[in-house]
Design an enzyme around this catalytic site. Structure first.
Site, PDB file in Angstrom:
ATOM      1  N   HIS A 110      47.192  42.969  50.351  1.00 12.52           N
ATOM      2  CA  HIS A 110      46.535  44.151  49.787  1.00 12.52           C
ATOM      3  C   HIS A 110      47.162  44.534  48.451  1.00 12.52           C
ATOM      4  O   HIS A 110      46.466  44.977  47.534  1.00 12.52           O
ATOM      5  CB  HIS A 110      46.636  45.326  50.765  1.00 12.52           C
ATOM      6  CG  HIS A 110      45.812  45.155  51.991  1.00 12.52           C
ATOM      7  ND1 HIS A 110      44.615  45.802  52.186  1.00 12.52           N
ATOM      8  CD2 HIS A 110      46.009  44.392  53.101  1.00 12.52           C
ATOM      9  CE1 HIS A 110      44.107  45.462  53.362  1.00 12.52           C
ATOM     10  NE2 HIS A 110      44.944  44.607  53.938  1.00 12.52           N
ATOM     11  N   ASP A 117      42.585  51.659  48.680  1.00 10.25           N
ATOM     12  CA  ASP A 117      42.454  50.468  49.518  1.00 10.25           C
ATOM     13  C   ASP A 117      41.463  50.732  50.650  1.00 10.25           C
ATOM     14  O   ASP A 117      41.371  51.844  51.178  1.00 10.25           O
ATOM     15  CB  ASP A 117      43.814  50.106  50.114  1.00 10.25           C
ATOM     16  CG  ASP A 117      43.779  48.802  50.887  1.00 10.25           C
ATOM     17  OD1 ASP A 117      44.046  47.759  50.280  1.00 10.25           O
ATOM     18  OD2 ASP A 117      43.474  48.826  52.096  1.00 10.25           O
ATOM     19  N   TRP A 124      41.794  36.059  51.531  1.00  9.21           N
ATOM     20  CA  TRP A 124      40.905  36.097  50.368  1.00  9.21           C
ATOM     21  C   TRP A 124      41.648  35.890  49.051  1.00  9.21           C
ATOM     22  O   TRP A 124      41.122  35.256  48.129  1.00  9.21           O
ATOM     23  CB  TRP A 124      40.104  37.395  50.343  1.00  9.21           C
ATOM     24  CG  TRP A 124      38.993  37.341  49.329  1.00  9.21           C
ATOM     25  CD1 TRP A 124      38.820  38.136  48.239  1.00  9.21           C
ATOM     26  CD2 TRP A 124      37.892  36.414  49.307  1.00  9.21           C
ATOM     27  NE1 TRP A 124      37.691  37.774  47.544  1.00  9.21           N
ATOM     28  CE2 TRP A 124      37.099  36.714  48.176  1.00  9.21           C
ATOM     29  CE3 TRP A 124      37.503  35.353  50.135  1.00  9.21           C
ATOM     30  CZ2 TRP A 124      35.940  36.010  47.847  1.00  9.21           C
ATOM     31  CZ3 TRP A 124      36.347  34.639  49.809  1.00  9.21           C
ATOM     32  CH2 TRP A 124      35.588  34.964  48.686  1.00  9.21           C
ATOM     33  N   ASN A 125      42.874  36.380  48.928  1.00  6.09           N
ATOM     34  CA  ASN A 125      43.641  36.104  47.713  1.00  6.09           C
ATOM     35  C   ASN A 125      43.828  34.599  47.536  1.00  6.09           C
ATOM     36  O   ASN A 125      43.700  34.073  46.424  1.00  6.09           O
ATOM     37  CB  ASN A 125      45.009  36.783  47.761  1.00  6.09           C
ATOM     38  CG  ASN A 125      44.920  38.278  47.580  1.00  6.09           C
ATOM     39  OD1 ASN A 125      44.027  38.784  46.930  1.00  6.09           O
ATOM     40  ND2 ASN A 125      45.852  38.999  48.177  1.00  6.09           N
ATOM     41  N   ASP A 161      39.951  38.345  58.669  1.00  7.44           N
ATOM     42  CA  ASP A 161      38.719  37.984  57.966  1.00  7.44           C
ATOM     43  C   ASP A 161      38.612  36.487  57.685  1.00  7.44           C
ATOM     44  O   ASP A 161      37.655  36.031  57.067  1.00  7.44           O
ATOM     45  CB  ASP A 161      38.659  38.740  56.629  1.00  7.44           C
ATOM     46  CG  ASP A 161      39.865  38.441  55.729  1.00  7.44           C
ATOM     47  OD1 ASP A 161      40.835  37.798  56.201  1.00  7.44           O
ATOM     48  OD2 ASP A 161      39.842  38.853  54.562  1.00  7.44           O
TER      49      ASP A 161
END
Length: 460
Positions: free
Chosen positions: A22, A119, A359-360, A380
């Site tokens: 995050h 966030d 995702w990063n 995710d």
């Protein structure tokens, strides 16, 4: 971007959550906005969970003296997670329970804020506070747009219904293909409340009341999800969902490069990493080591033994065995310290990435044109792996399940690495996707234009 006399300087505060997954995109967004003549205040919940977070925060503020830091001191809470609860989700809960302290903190900032960027895991408490202050609140969704369709529709499609039975084979999101049950994070399929399920229910519903939703993606890879979200098909009444990615890394993120990589042929190395929050079992780590040894390919393997790095004190030979370490030295390098992933993926020696598909990691592979062998572990990551497979960036062996569901044997790992590294069409498609990403953030690119339009709104 030049300012004119009829424009004021926008002042934006950013409020990230717990964990490097995050925090990293918030750093990159803050740097991008600062580079576009936006005054930035970065609110840092204190303390952090991991050592990597605290060290990276220090480097960030050293590198960007123009960005103001405001510490948000968290209150202790009585609740303590069980061993099955993720310490990072627990820390998000601690931030939420301290959120009433945000109102005086935000009100004290000068000049007054143009907006707060929050966030996604903090949307519910933060939006309630900014509504009372009459302050625009944008949510930064730090995963894929496809994941956001589940996140924001979950309360409406499933909500508090019992889901542990096999009656639900898939979750149907309006306007989009159904998401198979096996892709849904297991805690969301439990009747009992848990931190992940609670935060998705509460925050996903509240995000509809935000001023806009920013996503670190671009139209070239997620056009359909973005269109359905903005057309109101997923959830009616959503604010604009704005693709602003893929976000570029900051200069401060770069760490001393590995000399070992410089000695390897171009495109020959498989980078192996499962992110900052994935801790594999001893047995699985050893099978992974066997797979790397048997694959015949060069590799750089970042070993992680604990979710929280402050607790990770064991040496490599204790974790995977001294005998295996000696065999691995023939073809690869095994490390147990924090690496800058973007530096690794941008190195010409790296030709493949065995990844959990956080995702990063996916966006960094896209930015550098590196193909992926997807091995989702939690959260995710199966939904992100589906994107990787559909756009032709990589392969996904779905039979491996979630992390810790089963032990994947070394032979299977070796065979899948060979398939990925031997797939020339994947290599070429990864390079094409890299060019699409560069176009999106370049002059007149879709993500670049969307960001500049947003800054115009803040300035007026």
């Amino acid at each position: 971007m030049s300012s004119s006399s009829d424009h004021k300087l926008a002042h934006i505060a950013l409020l990230p959550s717990a964990g490097m997954g995050h925090l990293t995109p918030f750093f990159r967004l803050a740097a991008l906005l600062a580079d576009n003549n936006v005054k930035i205040t970065f609110i840092t919940p204190s303390p952090t969970v991991s050592l990597a977070e605290s060290q990276t925060l220090s480097r960030f503020f050293d590198s960007f003296p123009e960005i103001s830091r405001k510490q948000f001191h968290l209150l202790p809470i009585d609740y303590h997670p069980s061993n099955s609860e993720d310490p990072f989700y627990y820390h998000m809960e601690r931030i939420c329970q301290s959120s009433h302290l945000l109102s005086p903190l935000i009100s004290s900032l000068y000049p007054p804020l143009s907006a707060l960027i929050t966030d996604m895991s903090l949307a519910s408490p933060a939006i309630s506070i900014t509504q009372a202050l009459n302050l625009p609140n944008y949510v930064f969704f730090t995963s894929s747009a496809k994941m956001s369709t589940l996140f924001m529709s979950f309360h409406a499609t499933i909500g508090s219904k019992a889901t542990e039975t096999d009656e639900i084979e898939a979750i149907k999101i309006p306007g989009l293909e159904a998401i198979p049950r096996s892709w849904i994070p297991p805690p969301l399929l439990q009747d009992a409340k848990n931190l992940l399920k609670t935060y998705i229910l509460e925050n996903g519903k509240k995000m509809a009341e935000s001023s806009g939703i920013l996503v670190n993606t671009f139209e070239g890879i997620e056009r359909e999800s973005l269109r359905k979200l903005n057309d109101g098909e997923v959830i009616k009444g959503l604010p604009p969902v704005i693709a602003i990615g893929p976000l570029a890394p900051c200069e401060f993120e770069k760490i001393q490069p590995l000399a070992w990589l410089d000695e390897q042929p171009n495109g020959s190395v498989v980078y192996v990493s499962f992110g900052s929050r994935t801790a594999m079992s001893r047995e699985q780590l050893r099978e992974l080591g066997e797979g790397l040894a048997r694959s015949g390919h060069r590799f750089l393997w970042l070993v992680k033994n604990k979710k929280v790095d402050r607790e990770d004190e064991e040496e490599l030979d204790q974790i995977i065995g001294s005998g295996l370490i000696e065999r691995l030295k023939e073809k690869g390098l095994v490390v147990k310290y924090w690496l800058n992933q973007e530096d690794i993926l941008s190195h010409p020696a790296v030709g493949g990435f065995l990844s959990h598909c956080g995702w990063n990691s996916v966006t960094e592979a896209i930015r550098n044109g590196v193909r992926i062998l997807a091995w989702p572990q939690h959260g995710d990551q199966k939904i992100n792996a589906d994107i990787v497979e559909k756009i032709g960036l990589g392969t996904w062996e779905k039979s491996w399940g979630w992390g810790e569901e089963m032990v994947v044997n070394g032979t299977d790992i070796a065979e899948n690495i060979k398939k990925m590294m031997g797939n020339e069409s994947l290599r070429l498609q990864a390079k094409q996707i890299r060019e699409q990403a560069r176009t999106a953030v370049g002059i007149d690119g879709s993500s670049r234009k969307a960001l500049l339009e947003l800054i115009e709104i803040w300035q007026n």
